[in-house]
Design a protein around this motif. Structure first.
Motif, PDB file in Angstrom:
ATOM      1  N   PRO A  47       0.803  -1.226   0.000  1.00  0.00           N
ATOM      2  CA  PRO A  47       0.000   0.000   0.000  1.00  0.00           C
ATOM      3  C   PRO A  47       0.836   1.275   0.000  1.00  0.00           C
ATOM      4  CG  PRO A  47      -0.961  -1.611   1.475  1.00  0.00           C
ATOM      5  CD  PRO A  47       0.350  -2.183   1.008  1.00  0.00           C
ATOM      6  N   PHE A  51       0.994   4.034  -2.942  1.00  0.00           N
ATOM      7  CA  PHE A  51       0.720   5.445  -2.654  1.00  0.00           C
ATOM      8  C   PHE A  51       1.754   6.354  -3.299  1.00  0.00           C
ATOM      9  CE2 PHE A  51       1.711   9.100   0.085  1.00  0.00           C
ATOM     10  CZ  PHE A  51       0.508   9.784   0.018  1.00  0.00           C
ATOM     11  N   LEU A  62      -6.151  10.222  -0.977  1.00  0.00           N
ATOM     12  CA  LEU A  62      -5.708   9.317   0.089  1.00  0.00           C
ATOM     13  C   LEU A  62      -5.311  10.093   1.349  1.00  0.00           C
ATOM     14  CD1 LEU A  62      -3.592   6.779  -2.004  1.00  0.00           C
ATOM     15  CD2 LEU A  62      -5.799   6.370  -0.920  1.00  0.00           C
ATOM     16  N   LEU A  65      -8.460  11.231   3.113  1.00  0.00           N
ATOM     17  CA  LEU A  65      -9.140  10.121   3.797  1.00  0.00           C
ATOM     18  C   LEU A  65      -8.382   9.690   5.047  1.00  0.00           C
ATOM     19  CD1 LEU A  65     -10.220   8.013   0.696  1.00  0.00           C
ATOM     20  CD2 LEU A  65     -11.676   9.408   2.173  1.00  0.00           C
ATOM     21  N   ILE A  66      -7.063   9.751   4.997  1.00  0.00           N
ATOM     22  CA  ILE A  66      -6.276   9.416   6.201  1.00  0.00           C
ATOM     23  C   ILE A  66      -6.545  10.433   7.309  1.00  0.00           C
ATOM     24  CG2 ILE A  66      -3.926   9.287   7.112  1.00  0.00           C
ATOM     25  CD1 ILE A  66      -3.086   8.118   4.402  1.00  0.00           C
ATOM     26  N   SER A  69      -9.912   9.736   8.787  1.00  0.00           N
ATOM     27  CA  SER A  69      -9.871   8.590   9.692  1.00  0.00           C
ATOM     28  C   SER A  69      -9.255   8.965  11.043  1.00  0.00           C
ATOM     29  CB  SER A  69      -9.071   7.455   9.049  1.00  0.00           C
ATOM     30  OG  SER A  69      -9.033   6.321   9.882  1.00  0.00           O
ATOM     31  N   GLY A 179     -13.456   8.318  -1.913  1.00  0.00           N
ATOM     32  CA  GLY A 179     -12.626   7.204  -2.365  1.00  0.00           C
ATOM     33  C   GLY A 179     -12.997   6.740  -3.760  1.00  0.00           C
ATOM     34  N   LEU A 214      -6.975   1.364  -4.357  1.00  0.00           N
ATOM     35  CA  LEU A 214      -6.502   1.718  -3.016  1.00  0.00           C
ATOM     36  C   LEU A 214      -7.292   2.894  -2.445  1.00  0.00           C
ATOM     37  CD1 LEU A 214      -4.366   1.196  -0.803  1.00  0.00           C
ATOM     38  CD2 LEU A 214      -2.889   2.831  -1.979  1.00  0.00           C
ATOM     39  N   ALA A 218      -9.364   2.951   1.063  1.00  0.00           N
ATOM     40  CA  ALA A 218      -9.143   3.985   2.085  1.00  0.00           C
ATOM     41  C   ALA A 218     -10.455   4.669   2.458  1.00  0.00           C
ATOM     42  CB  ALA A 218      -8.136   5.009   1.581  1.00  0.00           C
ATOM     43  N   VAL A 221     -12.267   2.337   4.775  1.00  0.00           N
ATOM     44  CA  VAL A 221     -11.600   2.305   6.080  1.00  0.00           C
ATOM     45  C   VAL A 221     -11.949   3.534   6.902  1.00  0.00           C
ATOM     46  CG1 VAL A 221      -9.329   2.419   7.186  1.00  0.00           C
ATOM     47  CG2 VAL A 221      -9.728   0.798   5.352  1.00  0.00           C
TER      48      VAL A 221
END
Length: 275
Positions: A47, A51, A62, A65-66, A69, A179, A214, A218, A221
């Motif tokens: 992953p 990235f 990404l 989204l991180i 989270s 995503g 991916l 994400a 997640v």
């Protein structure tokens, strides 16, 4: 001198030469074809490696989204601890109020007991209404005014507890679509690369599609924990509201009981004046 009695026919010699030429040509053709396929594969299919190899737009998706989270887990820690201690405080207030026979008794108990801020707030609000009523306590309107004050306090406490919970609902509903946007963008770039390279080999297509998918992973997640935590907080806050209503009902019950004995109201008013 030894003479070979079984010489190889000329036709067999020609067939052997043709076979040798075909084998050498196949070997030469296979060697340059396998090298580009190996070169097309990225060095790292983890992953993190995907990235770094992804497009700038997919990287931005990404990263967003991180961060979403991380915000979900921060809300879980902050609001979870706040809700836990608030429910503990409400349980203590209910236990104390149920042991009290009158408002004056409840006021004395809360003054002597530590960590009774909620009970003190609810009782002081009723005391303030009694002081503003100018000895007209034995009326139905007094209970209505006191009940209105209790509802205002409960609404304020509920608003304080629900602050920040809306972020979880937003992340849970928007993150999958963000995503998906990253996935669509990555697949679009993969098809553009296929058209530029004029090759439909799986080794050419797979890395770009994997990088695009991916972003969808994400998004899920980030969204799934947000939805679960939001539902947990919703049930916990509803339980907290029920505890507040129970504490307020105990105070209004004591107020209604004290209305039958005006001396008790005078004791409560005098204790308020001393404070």
């Amino acid at each position: 001198m030894i003479i070979n009695k079984n010489p190889v026919p000329a036709s067999h010699k020609s067939i052997a030469c043709i076979a040798a030429l075909l084998l050498s040509h196949t070997a030469m053709a296979a060697t340059p074809a396998s090298a580009p396929l190996t070169a097309l594969l990225p060095a790292d299919m983890s992953p993190l490696g995907m990235f770094y190899a992804a497009d700038h737009v997919v990287k931005s998706v990404l990263i967003g989204l991180i961060l979403a989270s991380l915000a979900t887990w921060v809300v879980l820690l902050v609001k979870g601890s706040a809700l836990f201690y608030a429910r503990k405080e409400a349980d203590r207030a209910i236990a104390l109020l149920r042991q009290s026979a009158s408002l004056a008794d409840a006021i004395a108990r809360t003054a002597a007991a530590p960590k009774q801020a909620l009970a003190q707030l609810l009782l002081s609000d009723v005391q303030e209404e009694l002081a503003l009523s100018h000895q007209s306590a034995a009326t139905q309107t007094l209970k209505e005014r006191a009940g209105f004050r209790q509802e205002q306090i409960m609404a304020q406490k509920a608003r304080q507890m629900t602050q920040g919970i809306g972020l979880l609902a937003t992340i849970g509903s928007v993150a999958p679509f963000v995503g998906l946007f990253g996935t669509v963008w990555g697949i679009m770039n993969s098809f553009i690369g296929i058209a530029a390279s004029k090759s439909t080999n799986l080794a050419t297509v797979a890395p770009g599609i994997a990088e695009a998918l991916l972003a969808t992973a994400a998004g899920l997640v980030a969204a799934i924990p947000a939805v679960i935590i939001y539902n947990l907080f919703s049930r916990g806050i509803n339980h907290y509201k029920a505890l507040l209503k129970d504490a307020s009902a105990q105070i209004l019950l004591m107020l209604s009981r004290d209305l039958d004995v005006p001396q008790r109201l005078e004791i409560g008013s005098s204790s308020k004046a001393k404070d």
